[in-house]
Design a protein around this motif. Structure first.
Motif, PDB file in Angstrom:
ATOM      1  N   VAL A  88     -24.550 -36.492  -0.192  1.00 40.65           N
ATOM      2  CA  VAL A  88     -24.404 -35.126  -0.547  1.00 40.65           C
ATOM      3  C   VAL A  88     -23.199 -35.193  -1.547  1.00 40.65           C
ATOM      4  N   GLU A  89     -23.472 -35.376  -2.923  1.00 39.07           N
ATOM      5  CA  GLU A  89     -22.433 -36.099  -3.514  1.00 39.07           C
ATOM      6  C   GLU A  89     -21.879 -34.751  -4.301  1.00 39.07           C
ATOM      7  N   VAL A  90     -20.437 -34.861  -4.003  1.00 40.17           N
ATOM      8  CA  VAL A  90     -19.432 -33.799  -4.464  1.00 40.17           C
ATOM      9  C   VAL A  90     -18.784 -34.417  -5.807  1.00 40.17           C
ATOM     10  N   ALA A  91     -19.331 -33.536  -6.806  1.00 33.99           N
ATOM     11  CA  ALA A  91     -19.089 -34.033  -8.161  1.00 33.99           C
ATOM     12  C   ALA A  91     -17.763 -33.848  -8.626  1.00 33.99           C
ATOM     13  N   ASP A  92     -17.336 -32.960  -8.024  1.00 27.70           N
ATOM     14  CA  ASP A  92     -15.843 -32.481  -8.210  1.00 27.70           C
ATOM     15  C   ASP A  92     -15.364 -31.266  -7.241  1.00 27.70           C
ATOM     16  N   TYR A  93     -14.114 -31.285  -7.037  1.00 29.72           N
ATOM     17  CA  TYR A  93     -13.807 -30.017  -6.438  1.00 29.72           C
ATOM     18  C   TYR A  93     -12.503 -29.337  -7.077  1.00 29.72           C
ATOM     19  N   ARG A  94     -12.476 -28.084  -7.019  1.00 31.34           N
ATOM     20  CA  ARG A  94     -11.410 -27.250  -7.613  1.00 31.34           C
ATOM     21  C   ARG A  94     -10.610 -26.624  -6.614  1.00 31.34           C
ATOM     22  N   GLU A  95      -9.266 -26.737  -6.831  1.00 27.36           N
ATOM     23  CA  GLU A  95      -8.261 -25.980  -5.809  1.00 27.36           C
ATOM     24  C   GLU A  95      -7.917 -24.685  -6.324  1.00 27.36           C
ATOM     25  N   ILE A  96      -7.954 -23.378  -5.728  1.00 23.50           N
ATOM     26  CA  ILE A  96      -7.590 -22.476  -6.313  1.00 23.50           C
ATOM     27  C   ILE A  96      -6.284 -21.927  -5.709  1.00 23.50           C
ATOM     28  N   GLY A  97      -5.461 -21.247  -6.433  1.00 21.62           N
ATOM     29  CA  GLY A  97      -4.093 -20.470  -5.963  1.00 21.62           C
ATOM     30  C   GLY A  97      -3.170 -21.540  -5.293  1.00 21.62           C
ATOM     31  N   GLY A  98      -3.530 -22.823  -5.557  1.00 19.73           N
ATOM     32  CA  GLY A  98      -2.376 -23.989  -4.914  1.00 19.73           C
ATOM     33  C   GLY A  98      -1.179 -23.539  -5.807  1.00 19.73           C
ATOM     34  N   HIS A  99      -1.059 -23.056  -6.781  1.00 19.18           N
ATOM     35  CA  HIS A  99       0.234 -22.711  -7.776  1.00 19.18           C
ATOM     36  C   HIS A  99       1.044 -21.600  -7.063  1.00 19.18           C
ATOM     37  N   LEU A 100       0.447 -20.670  -6.033  1.00 19.60           N
ATOM     38  CA  LEU A 100       1.011 -19.600  -5.769  1.00 19.60           C
ATOM     39  C   LEU A 100       2.169 -19.901  -4.630  1.00 19.60           C
ATOM     40  N   ASP A 101       3.492 -19.911  -5.035  1.00 19.48           N
ATOM     41  CA  ASP A 101       4.688 -20.064  -4.317  1.00 19.48           C
ATOM     42  C   ASP A 101       5.013 -18.855  -3.428  1.00 19.48           C
ATOM     43  N   SER A 102       6.254 -19.006  -2.776  1.00 21.67           N
ATOM     44  CA  SER A 102       6.358 -17.949  -1.793  1.00 21.67           C
ATOM     45  C   SER A 102       6.734 -16.590  -2.447  1.00 21.67           C
ATOM     46  N   LYS A 103       6.956 -16.591  -3.818  1.00 28.73           N
ATOM     47  CA  LYS A 103       7.339 -15.324  -4.547  1.00 28.73           C
ATOM     48  C   LYS A 103       6.209 -14.357  -4.534  1.00 28.73           C
ATOM     49  N   PHE A 104       4.898 -14.995  -4.028  1.00 26.03           N
ATOM     50  CA  PHE A 104       3.755 -14.152  -4.253  1.00 26.03           C
ATOM     51  C   PHE A 104       3.336 -13.844  -2.854  1.00 26.03           C
ATOM     52  N   ILE A 105       3.214 -12.643  -2.602  1.00 29.22           N
ATOM     53  CA  ILE A 105       3.069 -12.066  -1.214  1.00 29.22           C
ATOM     54  C   ILE A 105       1.859 -11.111  -1.090  1.00 29.22           C
ATOM     55  N   VAL A 106       1.529 -10.751   0.166  1.00 35.61           N
ATOM     56  CA  VAL A 106       0.372  -9.609   0.094  1.00 35.61           C
ATOM     57  C   VAL A 106       1.298  -8.378   0.067  1.00 35.61           C
ATOM     58  N   GLY A 107       0.902  -7.362  -0.522  1.00 34.81           N
ATOM     59  CA  GLY A 107       1.682  -6.049  -0.464  1.00 34.81           C
ATOM     60  C   GLY A 107       0.677  -4.992   0.042  1.00 34.81           C
ATOM     61  N   GLU A 108       1.290  -3.596   0.451  1.00 38.17           N
ATOM     62  CA  GLU A 108       0.351  -2.733   0.619  1.00 38.17           C
ATOM     63  C   GLU A 108       1.135  -1.351   0.019  1.00 38.17           C
ATOM     64  N   ILE A 109       0.426  -0.612  -0.393  1.00 34.81           N
ATOM     65  CA  ILE A 109       0.731   0.479  -1.314  1.00 34.81           C
ATOM     66  C   ILE A 109       0.849   1.722  -0.264  1.00 34.81           C
ATOM     67  N   ILE A 110       1.925   2.087  -0.005  1.00 35.22           N
ATOM     68  CA  ILE A 110       2.242   3.011   0.904  1.00 35.22           C
ATOM     69  C   ILE A 110       2.027   4.449   0.394  1.00 35.22           C
ATOM     70  N   GLU A 111       2.640   4.531  -0.677  1.00 36.22           N
ATOM     71  CA  GLU A 111       2.647   6.026  -1.516  1.00 36.22           C
ATOM     72  C   GLU A 111       2.757   5.570  -3.054  1.00 36.22           C
ATOM     73  N   ILE A 112       2.004   6.679  -3.824  1.00 42.62           N
ATOM     74  CA  ILE A 112       1.935   6.564  -5.290  1.00 42.62           C
ATOM     75  C   ILE A 112       2.656   7.736  -5.684  1.00 42.62           C
ATOM     76  N   GLN A 113       3.604   7.622  -6.443  1.00 43.87           N
ATOM     77  CA  GLN A 113       4.403   8.675  -6.989  1.00 43.87           C
ATOM     78  C   GLN A 113       3.913   8.616  -8.514  1.00 43.87           C
ATOM     79  N   SER A 114       4.161   9.850  -9.117  1.00 43.30           N
ATOM     80  CA  SER A 114       4.241   9.836 -10.597  1.00 43.30           C
ATOM     81  C   SER A 114       5.269   9.628 -11.530  1.00 43.30           C
ATOM     82  N   HIS A 115       5.302   9.205 -12.655  1.00 40.83           N
ATOM     83  CA  HIS A 115       6.512   8.947 -13.379  1.00 40.83           C
ATOM     84  C   HIS A 115       6.836  10.097 -14.001  1.00 40.83           C
TER      85      HIS A 115
END
Lengths: 345, 825
Positions: free
Chosen positions: B30-57
């Motif tokens: 089952v020949e794997v011609a290639d594989y691509r790594e996604i998101g390997g470049h995302l370091d600890s400065k990138f995190i999951v956030g949750e929008i708690i509330e949205i205020q107007s500008h």
């Protein structure tokens, strides 16, 4: 002089003669010297004659001394003669310009594909494979159907076929340009009982857009060995031996599973290009050929007893090997026939 | 086939690095011609956030001020202009200092604190493009709700996508589960099947839909479920994400689920809007001639039997196994869907797809043969997912039309055969374990009611053990024992099989092979200074007409689909391609010598009545000469090559084969008149030689050039000399003597006529012409021929008197047959 002749006297004469000999420069000088010392009336003859003047007790010793003096002078004469005459010949009439190019010859050459086919075939003939050839225009029957590739089989997608523009009464095209040299497996086995051991070099064709690594017109070498007791281990052994013959003793090969409809199990052989050049570092596996154990359906179709006989088959792309061996980076060069390319092989 | 690692991990535990997974699969076929790594470049400065509330500008309507939970009870406020933010949403958050892609400068830049119209922004909610995960910059990237605020983003988004080249025999590997099963067998892990269960109501499908299969050999099984009250909308994020990674474009939840299940399990599915089906009646039938159907791609297609269609009471609503029709498409307003999972016959699907030039993911799979068992499995899985994602209620039963159930093939598996084929010592028990790990089912005995396939019976040996296996439904291509052997070998690894030379005797080889003869010719002619070319085997009509190679009564075979449309005729002659090669090289080489040869095949079709038979393929040799005799040099003046250069090479070549040939003048259009000849051996014409017709050369851009060629029919040559060995001829031990002679003869007298008179004499060993010229002083139509006659006897040394007498005699003979005049020397 006659009466005072002694051994010492002989020595003086010889020394003088040799000194004079050394100073001779031409063959004429030499001749004069020869007459003076070794001529019929020369000093050596005179010495010999003077022996009768000596007391009989002294004669043997004197005689010996004269003889050896005579021999010495003759030997030295020949040496000097050689020296002078070779100097004479080497006397240049006119010197030449050794840096001018030599007179050109017309050098023929064999096409690199011819040479590669020979190298490959030779590797197999030395293992008992016979070279045969087959037609380039083939029937669908031999090119596909008998090789376990029925009509409308998806495996046909891998063989982009160039069809001959002749339709039979069913509106089908029975003839094509062979897409591989494999039909000769069938043609041979139809005619011949086992054992079979052959290689089939020849041109093959695929409908493929041409670029640096694709040609629609290229060469392949098919191999087939059928006999009692032929195993997958023999397939590996034979093809490894081939790789060693072509790429050198240190070459590393690997076999992985692959699919060709006319073999089961199927395999593909790669070589580690870096192992060949003894370079350390990363492995660089390059696919060299497809192979496998001949499919029982194929053997069955030609009437071979599949309980008794097994076999292996392989197909080698010639251009790919030539490109690897010679560092050619564009497959189109082979059939462009530019002598700046052809002349290099 | 694009296979995301994260998807594989839903069915199987994988703890190997991607590189290792790719290697294992590749080695196993089952020949794997290639594989691509996604998101390997995302370091600890990138995190999951949750929008708690949205205020107007305060100063800008279109800009929002979301407050984001970034974990550990920390919140930050940012400024965001994206249209798709909402409270409660999980988003990708870049902290200050993160390296993000600035879409305005098109550069990767470090994120700094910004002040946008008076409001501080302490980070950024990122789009896919800003994260460097893709090109999407329509809005911010939405994360699945299951993501935990504050956790590293890479944990959520990073993935590996394998690009797999699936061979035509392995339809199962066109599915994620198929690949998972391979990895399972290779790494000794168990595969977890997905969830196929769903709750139903108690309605019966027969009350809303009727299904009739008219062509049961083209449709071995038709299953369908009915789901009412579905809500068609965009798919949830996880589904869209996995489809995008797998190379599919998300459309809506129901269509996405059919695609998802096809990729997951391999079963193509189709969803109809049940209300668009006339009379709620499905008929699987052959198309009616010229029946029209507009497929989902918007094309209106004209159909012909035996193309298979899904039809309703009014007409076709889908192209079976290939593509649905737009008339029954699921839309935003669809409430009740009929979900179809059927099994369509491979050959008919392939023919239809190729006739309509329409290959789809579905047709690609059906062409490769799927099991009818898979239809129901796929249907249940997709129904479960639709119920779960699009809501609604599932009817209490499914439609299932299956006329004939194929008995599964029971394949013998014999321990001796295993090692007879492989030449290995694989333990039978281990082999059985491998087969079981791939889902094969073992049967201890050959049951009476089982059809054993015919080709292979287990061999009879006291030591042999035989068991029987049936293949799992996802491997319908497994038919014979060798297929089982391959499974064992590839999972065990080909490196485990020993390497051994063939040990049986070498078979007899046919003596005197054509191949060796040809190679010998190539060697000889190359040694004579000729360069080998190899050209394509095709020509255009004009090239063949120009080289007089177009036989009107038996025109060359042509290709139906040539690479270049003019270059479609199989060459019946090597001349045109040789001239093309000369022309190309001439442009590069000034007047340097060009001496080219080709030994290749020409193709002569059978007579018109019999053109369906293979053509005659003849090995043929052509050699061509153009330019100066030598590379430009200081020691000789340039001399153009002509007829005699060509003749010299030909004579040397054939005398090297021990052949004595004759030349006879002839006329043929490709040659200049009076400057060509047939080459004759044993009274048979084996080829020809001559200077090419200057008119013809014009067609190949060789105007004004002198080109000489010779052509030899190699097959004929082979048949004439293959049995003939070169014979040793004794040579005289007595010395040769020679006399020079100059004659004035008629201009048209061939040298052969003089030579043949002389050569008849027993003392004449050779006649060598060394000076030939014409001059007005010689008289009209006269030429002077000077030659050396070499005399030798095998019995004694010839005396001057003998030679004189001989010369006199020969001149007399000559004068009797032709008009000659001795020239005073």
């Amino acid at each position: 002089m006659k009466k005072n002749s002694t051994a010492q006297n002989i020595e003086e004469i010889v020394n003088k003669a040799l000194t004079e000999l050394k100073s001779t420069k031409t063959l004429a000088d030499l001749d004069k010297w020869r007459i003076q010392y070794l001529g019929r009336k020369g000093l050596v003859v005179q010495l010999k004659r003077s022996i009768s003047d000596l007391p009989s007790a002294e004669r043997p010793q004197f005689g010996q001394a004269v003889n050896s003096a005579s021999t010495e002078l003759e030997t030295k004469l020949i040496d000097q003669q050689r020296k002078i005459s070779s100097n004479d010949k080497n006397e240049p009439t006119e010197s030449i310009d050794v840096t001018l190019p030599g007179v050109p010859t017309n050098n023929g050459s064999l096409h690199p594909i011819t040479q590669t086919i020979r190298d490959i075939c030779e590797a197999f003939t030395s293992m008992g494979f016979e070279i045969i050839e087959g037609p380039e225009v083939e029937l669908d029957y031999y090119n596909f159907q008998m090789l376990n590739i029925p009509k409308h089989h998806p495996a046909r997608d891998g063989f982009n076929t160039l069809w001959i523009d002749q339709e039979d009464s069913n509106g089908e095209k029975p003839m094509l340009l062979r897409t591989h040299t494999s039909p000769m497996q069938i043609r041979t086995m139809e005619k011949q009982d086992p054992p079979v051991r052959l290689v089939v070099p020849g041109k093959v064709y695929r409908y493929e857009a041409t670029d640096a690594s694709h040609e629609w017109h290229f060469s392949q070498i098919e191999g087939l060995a059928v006999d009692k007791g032929i195993t997958f281990a023999n397939l590996k052994g034979t093809l490894y031996e081939f790789a060693r013959k072509l790429f050198g003793e240190d070459v590393r090969v690997r076999f992985r599973c692959d699919y060709f409809p006319f073999v089961e199990p199927g395999a593909e052989m790669s070589i580690d290009w870096n192992s060949r050049t003894n370079e350390t570092g990363e492995e660089n596996w390059i696919e060299i050929l497809g192979a496998g154990m001949v499919h029982p359906k194929v053997l069955h179709a030609v009437g071979y007893d599949t309980d008794k006989y097994t076999g292996f088959a392989f197909g080698i792309g010639v251009e790919r090997i030539a490109m690897l061996k010679h560092g050619i980076d564009d497959i189109r060069l082979f059939y462009n026939n530019d002598i700046r390319f052809l002349g290099q092989f | 086939m694009l296979v995301p690692l994260s998807w594989l991990k839903q069915y199987i535990e994988i703890d190997l690095p991607p590189r290792q997974v790719a290697h294992l699969l590749t080695m196993a076929g089952v020949e794997v011609a290639d594989y691509r790594e996604i998101g390997g470049h995302l370091d600890s400065k990138f995190i999951v956030g949750e929008i708690i509330e949205i205020q107007s500008h305060p100063n800008a309507d279109r800009i929002k001020l979301p407050v984001i939970n970034i974990g550990a009870e920390h919140t930050v406020q940012v400024v965001c202009g994206a249209p798709n933010i909402r409270e409660g949403q999980k988003i990708a958050f870049a902290k200050l200092g993160a390296k993000v892609f600035n879409t305005r400068t098109e550069k990767i830049e470090q994120l700094r604190e910004a002040n946008i119209r008076g409001v501080k922004s302490e980070g950024m909610i990122c789009s896919v493009k800003e994260l460097r995960l893709g090109d999407d910059h329509e809005g911010i990237m939405e994360l699945d709700n299951s993501a935990t605020a504050g956790s590293p983003l890479s944990e959520v988004v990073s993935d590996v996508v394998f690009d797999i080249d699936v061979t035509p025999n392995r339809a199962d590997c066109l599915s994620i589960l198929g690949i998972a099963r391979e990895i399972g067998a290779l790494t000794n892990k168990t595969v977890t099947e997905p969830d196929y269960s769903f709750p139903t109501n108690d309605k019966a499908t027969k009350n809303i839909i009727s299904v009739e299969v008219k062509e049961d050999h083209l449709c071995k099984r038709y299953t369908a479920s009915v789901i009412e009250g579905v809500k068609i909308q965009d798919s949830p994020h996880w589904l869209q994400d996995i489809l995008i990674k797998s190379g599919q474009r998300p459309i809506n939840n129901v269509v996405d689920i059919t695609n998802y299940v096809m990729l997951e399990l391999n079963q193509p599915l189709h969803a109809f809007d049940i209300d668009s089906i006339n009379d709620h009646k499905i008929i699987v039938r052959k198309a009616i001639s010229k029946e029209k159907l507009t497929t989902l791609d918007g094309e209106t297609r004209e159909l012909e039997p035996p193309m298979l269609v899904i039809a309703d009471a009014a007409g076709a609503i889908g192209l079976a196994g290939i593509m649905g029709g737009s008339n029954s498409e699921v839309s935003k307003n669809t409430e009740t869907i009929l979900l179809e999972a059927a099994n369509f016959e491979p050959v008919n699907t392939r023919k239809t797809s190729s006739d309509l030039r329409l290959t789809t993911a579905a047709s690609y799979r059906f062409e490769r043969t799927l099991s009818p068992d898979l239809a129901e499995i796929g249907l249940r899985r997709a129904t479960a997912l639709i119920k779960q994602i699009a809501g609604g209620e599932v009817y209490g039963d499914i439609v299932d039309i299956r006329t004939k159930i194929d008995q599964s093939t029971i394949i013998p598996f014999d321990s001796n055969r295993l090692n007879q084929v492989l030449g290995s010592q694989i333990k039978y028990e281990d082999a059985i374990k491998v087969l079981q790990s791939l889902g094969f089912v073992m049967h201890q005995d050959k049951e009476n009611d089982i059809n054993l396939i015919d080709a292979i019976e287990p061999s009879n040996s006291l030591l042999s053990k035989t068991t029987y296996f049936s293949a799992p439904y996802w491997r319908p291509e497994i038919e014979i024992q060798e297929d089982l052997i391959e499974e064992v070998a590839r999972i065990t690894g080909y490196e485990a099989i020993p390497t051994a030379m063939i040990s049986t005797a070498i078979p007899h080889h046919r003596p005197q092979s054509m191949w060796h003869f040809k190679e010998d010719i190539k060697d000889k002619i190359a040694a004579l200074g000729m360069v080998e070319i190899i050209t394509y085997n095709v020509n255009s009509e004009s090239e063949l007409t120009d080289t007089n190679a177009w036989d009107k009564t038996n025109p060359p075979l042509s290709l139906a689909n040539p690479m270049i449309s003019e270059q479609r005729f199989l060459r019946p002659s090597l001349v045109a391609n040789m001239l093309k090669a000369l022309s190309l090289n001439k442009k590069l080489s000034r007047d340097e010598p060009l001496r080219l040869f080709e030994l290749g095949r020409i193709f002569i079709p059978n007579s018109t009545a019999d053109r369906l038979n293979l053509p005659i393929e003849k090995e043929s040799l052509i050699a061509a000469f153009h330019g100066n005799r030598n590379v430009r040099n200081w020691s000789s003046k340039p001399i153009k090559m002509d007829f005699y250069d060509s003749k010299g090479v030909l004579s040397a070549l054939l005398s090297g084969l021990g052949m004595e040939i004759k030349f006879k003048e002839k006329t043929e259009n490709i040659y200049a008149r009076g400057r060509c000849a047939d080459v004759i051996f044993n009274k048979k014409i084996i080829g020809d030689i001559g200077e090419l017709n200057p008119e013809m050369l014009k067609c190949f851009d060789l105007e004004g050039s002198l080109v000489t060629i010779f052509r030899i029919d190699i097959e004929q040559l082979f048949s004439l000399i293959v049995v003939k060995e070169k014979k040793y001829e004794k040579f005289s031990k007595y010395p040769e003597s020679s006399r020079d002679l100059a004659l004035i003869v008629d201009k048209n007298l061939s040298f052969y006529e003089i030579e043949s008179v002389f050569k008849k004499h027993k003392y004449v060993k050779d006649v060598i012409p060394f000076d030939i010229y014409t001059d007005d002083s010689l008289g009209n139509n006269k030429k002077s021929v000077a030659f050396q006659v070499i005399f030798q006897s095998t019995k004694n040394t010839l005396t001057a008197e003998q030679i004189d007498r001989c010369m006199e005699d020969l001149l007399n003979r000559l004068q009797r047959s032709i008009e000659v005049e001795m020239r005073q020397s």
